[in-house]
Design a protein around this motif. Structure first.
Motif, mmCIF file in Angstrom:
data_model
loop_
_atom_site.group_PDB
_atom_site.id
_atom_site.type_symbol
_atom_site.label_atom_id
_atom_site.label_comp_id
_atom_site.label_asym_id
_atom_site.label_seq_id
_atom_site.Cartn_x
_atom_site.Cartn_y
_atom_site.Cartn_z
ATOM 1 N N PRO A 1 10.145 25.519 6.125
ATOM 2 C CA PRO A 1 10.791 24.207 5.968
ATOM 3 C C PRO A 1 10.224 23.382 4.824
ATOM 4 O O PRO A 1 9.056 23.509 4.461
ATOM 5 C CB PRO A 1 10.552 23.537 7.321
ATOM 6 C CG PRO A 1 9.332 24.204 7.866
ATOM 7 C CD PRO A 1 9.386 25.616 7.383
ATOM 8 N N GLU B 1 13.173 18.752 8.374
ATOM 9 C CA GLU B 1 13.535 20.170 8.445
ATOM 10 C C GLU B 1 12.562 20.955 9.321
ATOM 11 O O GLU B 1 12.962 21.859 10.064
ATOM 12 C CB GLU B 1 13.559 20.757 7.037
ATOM 13 C CG GLU B 1 14.224 22.104 6.947
ATOM 14 C CD GLU B 1 14.672 22.388 5.533
ATOM 15 O OE1 GLU B 1 15.867 22.167 5.246
ATOM 16 O OE2 GLU B 1 13.840 22.816 4.718
ATOM 17 N N PHE C 1 20.509 21.608 10.230
ATOM 18 C CA PHE C 1 19.691 22.812 10.079
ATOM 19 C C PHE C 1 20.326 23.968 10.842
ATOM 20 O O PHE C 1 20.694 23.831 12.004
ATOM 21 C CB PHE C 1 18.271 22.579 10.618
ATOM 22 C CG PHE C 1 17.379 23.786 10.474
ATOM 23 C CD1 PHE C 1 16.598 23.955 9.338
ATOM 24 C CD2 PHE C 1 17.341 24.771 11.461
ATOM 25 C CE1 PHE C 1 15.788 25.078 9.191
ATOM 26 C CE2 PHE C 1 16.533 25.892 11.313
ATOM 27 C CZ PHE C 1 15.758 26.043 10.187
ATOM 28 N N HIS D 1 15.553 27.374 3.270
ATOM 29 C CA HIS D 1 14.502 27.222 4.283
ATOM 30 C C HIS D 1 14.298 28.496 5.083
ATOM 31 O O HIS D 1 13.229 28.739 5.634
ATOM 32 C CB HIS D 1 14.809 26.051 5.220
ATOM 33 C CG HIS D 1 16.190 26.069 5.801
ATOM 34 N ND1 HIS D 1 16.640 27.035 6.653
ATOM 35 C CD2 HIS D 1 17.233 25.202 5.622
ATOM 36 C CE1 HIS D 1 17.890 26.787 7.006
ATOM 37 N NE2 HIS D 1 18.285 25.671 6.385
ATOM 38 N N ASN E 1 18.093 24.601 -1.465
ATOM 39 C CA ASN E 1 16.973 24.704 -0.517
ATOM 40 C C ASN E 1 17.216 25.901 0.403
ATOM 41 O O ASN E 1 18.124 25.894 1.217
ATOM 42 C CB ASN E 1 16.865 23.412 0.307
ATOM 43 C CG ASN E 1 15.882 23.542 1.469
ATOM 44 O OD1 ASN E 1 15.036 24.417 1.489
ATOM 45 N ND2 ASN E 1 16.010 22.642 2.444
ATOM 46 N N ASN F 1 15.348 15.442 3.398
ATOM 47 C CA ASN F 1 16.538 15.767 4.193
ATOM 48 C C ASN F 1 16.905 14.635 5.152
ATOM 49 O O ASN F 1 17.175 14.858 6.333
ATOM 50 C CB ASN F 1 16.300 17.068 4.977
ATOM 51 C CG ASN F 1 16.175 18.266 4.063
ATOM 52 O OD1 ASN F 1 17.110 18.627 3.352
ATOM 53 N ND2 ASN F 1 15.007 18.897 4.070
ATOM 54 N N THR G 1 4.028 19.139 6.923
ATOM 55 C CA THR G 1 4.867 19.829 7.902
ATOM 56 C C THR G 1 4.065 20.337 9.098
ATOM 57 O O THR G 1 4.637 20.586 10.159
ATOM 58 C CB THR G 1 5.644 20.987 7.259
ATOM 59 O OG1 THR G 1 4.744 21.842 6.542
ATOM 60 C CG2 THR G 1 6.703 20.453 6.304
ATOM 61 N N TYR H 1 22.788 15.834 7.298
ATOM 62 C CA TYR H 1 21.900 17.003 7.291
ATOM 63 C C TYR H 1 22.032 17.810 8.574
ATOM 64 O O TYR H 1 22.055 17.254 9.671
ATOM 65 C CB TYR H 1 20.433 16.595 7.108
ATOM 66 C CG TYR H 1 19.489 17.782 7.201
ATOM 67 C CD1 TYR H 1 19.393 18.685 6.143
ATOM 68 C CD2 TYR H 1 18.755 18.037 8.354
ATOM 69 C CE1 TYR H 1 18.565 19.784 6.223
ATOM 70 C CE2 TYR H 1 17.926 19.150 8.448
ATOM 71 C CZ TYR H 1 17.837 20.016 7.380
ATOM 72 O OH TYR H 1 17.029 21.126 7.472
#
Length: 312
Positions: A140, A145, A180, A226, A224, A173, A8, A178
């Motif tokens: 994330p 994400e 966010f 986040h 999840n 994801n 990430t 999806y």
């Protein structure tokens, strides 16, 4: 779950470059770690908007605070241990107290920093940032994400703490539906016997653990989370009411992190048996990231075994 694995922190660097091309007021500050935090990508693309503040993280935080009052949207970038630990007073007093529009990109969080050892394995940063009034805390789970989180952080007006990892993790994801949204968790798998509420690196491991549990006749719901703060309390209460048994999983101390946030919510709104899986009030140690995750029962095998022990 995709076989593609991306750290990430890489996502962070790529997202900054993308956003930098769209917004001229976005600036990136780094503490002599551009190669590791991946902000070097932004430096290459926009050298005039990248500032290397040197190994002076507290000063960098103050510089970012000042720049935010002049119309810039600064992303402060360094390891989590320095962003949340070394600069805590400046983050609290210079960014949090006046509620300034500064984003903190904290990479190399948790024990998966590996061989760098306990001094660099920050397992307390979520707890520290969560306690600052008005601070949004995002952790994330994968590349998609993480990129979405950076974009959402830019669009949000106010301080945001973004937690990124060193270790490459699977892309999970990648569904067409999806979406966010800050403060909104995601149900990744429906279940009836227990709820696994995970964050960050541990989300993909929780999904794999759920597969193992299913083979043992335990159908786990996987959530999840986040955004640790603000927490999606509605979803937490909903899954707890549905299954009656909750497990939280995080690459962070069980004190003050996701587990604590979920326990606080359920304690007030829906008393439920809860087990917090994470780092148990100890410092980390030096070693390969995957071996450390296995030792601390934060990989799929460890999560599944812990839940089986508790459920039986």
């Amino acid at each position: 779950m995709s076989e593609v694995k991306i750290a990430t922190r890489e996502s962070y660097g790529n997202a900054l470059v993308e956003l930098g091309g769209e917004h001229e007021n976005l600036v990136v500050l780094d503490a002599d770690l551009a190669a590791a935090t991946k902000t070097g990508m932004f430096k290459k693309a926009f050298p005039d908007r990248h500032i290397d503040c040197g190994i002076a993280e507290a000063n960098m935080t103050g510089v970012a605070a000042g720049m935010s009052t002049c119309g810039f949207v600064p992303f402060v970038s360094t390891f989590a241990m320095f962003a949340a630990g070394r600069s805590y007073e400046q983050v609290r007093n210079s960014i949090g107290y006046p509620h300034l529009n500064v984003k903190i990109g904290a990479t190399h969080a948790g024990i998966s920093v590996g061989e760098d050892g306990a001094t660099h394995q920050c397992n307390e940063d979520i707890a520290l940032m969560r306690a600052i009034p008005g601070m949004v805390v995002i952790n994330p789970a994968d590349d998609i994400e993480a990129r979405a989180a950076v974009k959402a952080a830019y669009e949000y007006v106010g301080p945001v703490y973004l937690r990124f990892g060193r270790l490459a993790v699977p892309v999970i994801n990648d569904g067409a539906d999806y979406k966010f949204e800050i403060g909104k968790g995601v149900t990744l798998r429906e279940g009836s016997d227990c709820s696994i509420i995970a964050t960050g690196l541990c989300v993909s491991e929780a999904l794999a653990a759920a597969d193992t549990l299913a083979e043992q006749g335990i159908h786990a719901e996987v959530i999840n989370i986040h955004t640790i703060k603000p927490l999606d309390e509605e979803l937490v209460v909903k899954t707890a009411k549905k299954t009656g048994r909750v497990f939280t999983v995080e690459e962070h101390s069980i004190i003050g992190g996701l587990g604590a946030a979920v326990a606080e919510t359920l304690g007030e709104k829906c008393p439920t048996k809860i087990t917090r899986i994470g780092v148990n009030d100890v410092f980390g140690e030096s070693g390969p990231a995957k071996e450390l995750l296995h030792k601390y029962e934060l990989d799929a095998e460890g999560i599944a075994n812990r839940i089986l022990r508790e459920m039986k």
